[in-house]
Scaffold this active site. Structure first.
Site, PDB file in Angstrom:
ATOM      1  N   TRP A 197       0.826  -1.216   0.000  1.00 18.73           N
ATOM      2  CA  TRP A 197       0.000   0.000   0.000  1.00 18.73           C
ATOM      3  C   TRP A 197       0.854   1.258   0.000  1.00 18.73           C
ATOM      4  O   TRP A 197       0.526   2.253  -0.643  1.00 18.73           O
ATOM      5  CB  TRP A 197      -1.018  -0.017   1.147  1.00 18.73           C
ATOM      6  CG  TRP A 197      -2.113  -0.996   0.873  1.00 18.73           C
ATOM      7  CD1 TRP A 197      -2.378  -2.152   1.559  1.00 18.73           C
ATOM      8  CD2 TRP A 197      -3.076  -0.948  -0.195  1.00 18.73           C
ATOM      9  NE1 TRP A 197      -3.434  -2.812   0.987  1.00 18.73           N
ATOM     10  CE2 TRP A 197      -3.882  -2.103  -0.085  1.00 18.73           C
ATOM     11  CE3 TRP A 197      -3.336  -0.046  -1.235  1.00 18.73           C
ATOM     12  CZ2 TRP A 197      -4.939  -2.369  -0.973  1.00 18.73           C
ATOM     13  CZ3 TRP A 197      -4.378  -0.319  -2.125  1.00 18.73           C
ATOM     14  CH2 TRP A 197      -5.162  -1.470  -1.980  1.00 18.73           C
ATOM     15  N   ASP A 223      -2.011   6.540   6.356  1.00 18.46           N
ATOM     16  CA  ASP A 223      -3.062   5.698   5.772  1.00 18.46           C
ATOM     17  C   ASP A 223      -3.389   4.607   6.789  1.00 18.46           C
ATOM     18  O   ASP A 223      -2.670   3.623   6.912  1.00 18.46           O
ATOM     19  CB  ASP A 223      -2.552   5.093   4.458  1.00 18.46           C
ATOM     20  CG  ASP A 223      -3.524   4.066   3.875  1.00 18.46           C
ATOM     21  OD1 ASP A 223      -4.620   3.869   4.458  1.00 18.46           O
ATOM     22  OD2 ASP A 223      -3.187   3.467   2.840  1.00 18.46           O
ATOM     23  N   LYS A 260     -12.662  -1.916   6.056  1.00 23.68           N
ATOM     24  CA  LYS A 260     -11.891  -2.856   6.860  1.00 23.68           C
ATOM     25  C   LYS A 260     -12.419  -2.885   8.293  1.00 23.68           C
ATOM     26  O   LYS A 260     -12.974  -3.868   8.731  1.00 23.68           O
ATOM     27  CB  LYS A 260     -10.404  -2.480   6.862  1.00 23.68           C
ATOM     28  CG  LYS A 260      -9.592  -3.008   5.688  1.00 23.68           C
ATOM     29  CD  LYS A 260      -9.786  -2.286   4.398  1.00 23.68           C
ATOM     30  CE  LYS A 260      -9.052  -2.880   3.227  1.00 23.68           C
ATOM     31  NZ  LYS A 260      -8.062  -2.020   2.623  1.00 23.68           N
TER      32      LYS A 260
HETATM   33  C1  LIG Z   1      -7.559  -1.428   1.503  1.00 20.53           C
HETATM   34  C2  LIG Z   1      -6.474  -0.445   1.627  1.00 20.53           C
HETATM   35  C3  LIG Z   1      -6.344   0.629   0.727  1.00 20.53           C
HETATM   36  C4  LIG Z   1      -7.251   0.804  -0.461  1.00 20.53           C
HETATM   37  O1  LIG Z   1      -8.491   1.196  -0.044  1.00 20.53           O
HETATM   38  P1  LIG Z   1      -9.656   1.558  -1.086  1.00 20.53           P
HETATM   39  O2  LIG Z   1     -10.698   2.080  -0.161  1.00 20.53           O
HETATM   40  O3  LIG Z   1     -10.021   0.279  -1.764  1.00 20.53           O
HETATM   41  O4  LIG Z   1      -9.135   2.557  -2.026  1.00 20.53           O
HETATM   42  C5  LIG Z   1      -5.331   1.541   0.926  1.00 20.53           C
HETATM   43  N1  LIG Z   1      -4.480   1.419   1.960  1.00 20.53           N
HETATM   44  C6  LIG Z   1      -4.568   0.404   2.847  1.00 20.53           C
HETATM   45  C7  LIG Z   1      -3.595   0.328   3.986  1.00 20.53           C
HETATM   46  C8  LIG Z   1      -5.559  -0.556   2.710  1.00 20.53           C
HETATM   47  O5  LIG Z   1      -5.659  -1.559   3.593  1.00 20.53           O
END
Ligand SMILES: *Cc1c(COP(=O)(O)O)cnc(C)c1O
Length: 360
Positions: free
Chosen positions: A102, A172, A196
């Site tokens: 990511w 993030d 998540k």
């Molecule tokens: C799932 C995830 C993303 C992507 O998320 P989207 O909402 O599908 O764009 C980005 N960063 C991390 C750490 C993730 O777990």
């Protein structure tokens, strides 16, 4: 009806209690005669739902008053662009830590907008740890430092935080927000896709210090400008109303369960016993440095990859689903967010022990 223990990394399980409450309210929300799905986002009912959700999130995370909370669309992936568009400033320079799949995506998007300095990287060791903070090469003129506190695919999590001085930290937190208490004041921006550990897909939460709003690059599309959403209380256009409502139900649920301190205790216990099972049986392994093992995403491999398909099939028979690891890592991955009951982890452990014994 039966519900499985779903170990998906996302969209992931939601608390059953939340889904049942949504079911009870689905046709007629609190005597309004409408489903939340049918409400105007500017009507008094939805305004109340939205404000309560924000208030509950602020309480859960003890978000200071000088931070705005935005309820957006576009996923965490859109934040990979919004962050540089809004924060890189005239210098056009930012530091990024490269700790997994990511981070890499955030980095390649960041490069579209300016100069990206990789201040730390664990790529050489296969993304199995977070580089020692003492070794980070931070730039004094970076507009921000971007980190991924929990790498969802590699199962790598930060232990503490780097000291970035007055340079804002941007995080993030898609797969770790709400897993435990957090000192929001350590960050300039925190963002997370909801699917998540927060709620259903379609909602993206951004927590941003207010002095970082209103600095978007010239030519920034207005829907990608934090100022647009902040000044309109996330209603510059139609927000993801139903996802916002469901996230609000999750926040209430977490408060009833004792808040994030209680969640942290349970999450730590769930993760500890799963790692103990992996470490305690030569049949399983996890390559991540102990201090950086994720509480939320637990990857593990079987001694013999030829048994992967049989492992997954047997798991499914016991109601344990979506354990296949990400294609880039292989093996298995158990995502054990807040909504995964401890019983789900216990059932997985029992199964892992049985499978190892039967296939030794
Ligand atoms: C799932 C995830 C993303 C992507 O998320 P989207 O909402 O599908 O764009 C980005 N960063 C991390 C750490 C993730 O777990």
């Amino acid at each position: 009806m039966s519900r499985v223990f779903n170990f998906s990394a996302g969209p992931a399980m939601l608390p059953t209690e939340v889904i049942v409450q949504a079911q009870q309210e689905i046709l007629d929300w609190h005597g309004s005669g409408m489903s939340v799905m049918e409400m105007s986002h500017r009507g008094k009912e939805f305004m109340q739902i939205a404000a309560t959700a924000e208030q509950d999130l602020r309480e859960l995370l003890a978000i200071p008053d000088n931070y705005k909370v935005l309820f957006l669309q576009g996923g965490a992936s859109t934040q990979f662009a919004m962050v540089p568009l809004n924060l890189m400033g005239e210098n056009g320079k930012a530091d990024y830590a490269n700790t997994g799949a990511w981070s890499k995506k955030a980095i390649s998007e960041g490069k579209l907008f300016g100069s990206v300095n990789i201040c730390a990287s664990s790529e050489a060791d296969g993304f199995n740890s977070v580089p020692d903070y003492a070794d980070w090469k931070l730039s004094s003129d970076a507009a921000y430092v971007h980190i991924t506190p929990n790498e969802t695919i590699g199962g790598v999590e930060y232990d503490g935080l780097p000291d970035t001085g007055s340079v804002p930290l941007v995080a993030d937190m898609s797969s770790t927000l709400l897993s435990r208490p957090l000192d929001v004041s350590r960050y300039g921006v925190i963002y997370a896709g909801a699917q998540k550990n927060i709620g259903p897909a379609g909602l993206t939460i951004v927590i941003i210090r207010d002095d970082l709003i209103g600095k978007a690059a010239k030519g920034c599309p207005s829907m990608l400008d934090y100022a647009t959403h902040s000044s309109a209380d996330s209603m510059a256009n139609t927000p993801p109303t139903y996802s916002w409502y469901l996230a609000g139900l999750v926040f209430q649920f977490l408060k009833q369960k004792g808040g994030l301190k209680a969640m942290a205790e349970i999450n730590q216990r769930k993760a500890a016993k799963l790692y103990a099972t992996i470490d305690g049986n030569a049949f399983y392994s996890n390559p991540v440095a102990i201090a950086n093992r994720s509480w939320m995403n637990v990857p593990f491999i079987l001694k013999n990859a030829d048994l992967d398909a049989a492992f997954l099939a047997g798991a499914k028979e016991r109601g344990l689903t979506t354990l296949k690891g990400h294609r880039s890592v292989g093996g298995m991955r158990a995502s054990i967010y807040n909504a995964m009951p401890e019983e789900g982890v216990d059932t997985l452990i029992q199964y892992m022990n049985d499978f190892a014994a039967n296939n030794a």
